[in-house]
Design a protein around this motif. Structure first.
Motif, PDB file in Angstrom:
ATOM      1  N   THR A  43      -9.140   3.514   3.504  1.00  0.00           N
ATOM      2  CA  THR A  43      -9.382   2.348   2.648  1.00  0.00           C
ATOM      3  C   THR A  43      -9.202   2.756   1.183  1.00  0.00           C
ATOM      4  O   THR A  43      -9.521   3.887   0.796  1.00  0.00           O
ATOM      5  CB  THR A  43     -10.801   1.780   2.851  1.00  0.00           C
ATOM      6  N   PRO A  44      -8.684   1.863   0.370  1.00  0.00           N
ATOM      7  CA  PRO A  44      -8.398   2.201  -1.030  1.00  0.00           C
ATOM      8  C   PRO A  44      -9.594   2.762  -1.794  1.00  0.00           C
ATOM      9  O   PRO A  44      -9.429   3.628  -2.656  1.00  0.00           O
ATOM     10  CB  PRO A  44      -7.942   0.865  -1.632  1.00  0.00           C
ATOM     11  N   ASP A  45     -10.800   2.322  -1.455  1.00  0.00           N
ATOM     12  CA  ASP A  45     -11.990   2.813  -2.160  1.00  0.00           C
ATOM     13  C   ASP A  45     -12.280   4.280  -1.873  1.00  0.00           C
ATOM     14  O   ASP A  45     -12.935   4.951  -2.670  1.00  0.00           O
ATOM     15  CB  ASP A  45     -13.217   1.978  -1.761  1.00  0.00           C
ATOM     16  N   TYR A  46     -11.804   4.786  -0.731  1.00  0.00           N
ATOM     17  CA  TYR A  46     -12.128   6.155  -0.322  1.00  0.00           C
ATOM     18  C   TYR A  46     -10.953   7.118  -0.446  1.00  0.00           C
ATOM     19  O   TYR A  46     -11.094   8.294  -0.148  1.00  0.00           O
ATOM     20  CB  TYR A  46     -12.644   6.161   1.121  1.00  0.00           C
ATOM     21  N   ARG A  47      -9.812   6.667  -0.908  1.00  0.00           N
ATOM     22  CA  ARG A  47      -8.620   7.526  -0.983  1.00  0.00           C
ATOM     23  C   ARG A  47      -8.820   8.715  -1.919  1.00  0.00           C
ATOM     24  O   ARG A  47      -8.461   9.847  -1.583  1.00  0.00           O
ATOM     25  CB  ARG A  47      -7.399   6.713  -1.407  1.00  0.00           C
TER      26      ARG A  47
END
Length: 166
Positions: A51-55
């Motif tokens: 997910t973009p928040d965890y990249r």
């Protein structure tokens, strides 16, 4: 196309930051470049699954893990270098002929290895290639390359001990 564009932006935004993280850990500019490149490759393969928040957090942990792998490889090489020096320092008087016989025995043992082990060991030791590069060339994993190298070294050790009674 969308994945490539998003990853390209992610790469440009974070490469320098990750490079400095790696340099801060390993204190080697060239190794840091290799580590960060390998980390981005790892993230690229899983980019859509993260997910973009965890990249960024995921990338940071991959860089840290790649740094740890780097230290493990250095530790293994240092261990063998120290072992070699200890073996050579143990004799009071250097014997060139004996040394040449041992070297010849090692080369003979290498040539007698199974073809896959011999090919991978030569690529690693004589060509100085990294496990990742050898893995890509042979279509296998880095762990598989490591197993081939360790198996080859074990076979060589066994043959040398058996033939020379060391």
């Amino acid at each position: 196309m969308e994945k490539t564009t998003a990853f390209e932006h992610f790469f440009k935004e974070n490469y320098q930051r990750m490079y400095y993280v790696a340099v801060g850990i390993v204190h080697d500019s060239e190794a840091s470049k290799d580590i960060v490149s390998a980390a981005f490759e790892h993230v690229f393969l899983r980019f859509n699954d993260i997910t973009p928040d965890y990249r960024l957090a995921y990338l940071y942990s991959v860089v840290r893990n790649k740094c740890a792998d780097h230290f493990r490889r250095i530790s293994i090489h240092d261990h063998y270098a120290q072992l070699y020096l200890a073996l050579n320092d143990s004799s009071q008087e250097p014997n060139y002929l004996e040394h040449q016989e041992r070297v010849a025995a090692v080369y003979k043992a290498i040539e007698e290895l199974p073809s896959r082990n011999k090919e991978i060991l030569k690529a690693c030791i004589f060509s100085g290639k990294k496990y990742a590069q050898i893995a890509d060339e042979h279509g296998i994993t880095e762990n598989c390359v490591k197993k081939h190298v360790m198996k080859a070294i074990k076979i060589i050790r066994t043959k040398i001990v058996k033939n020379n009674g060391l």
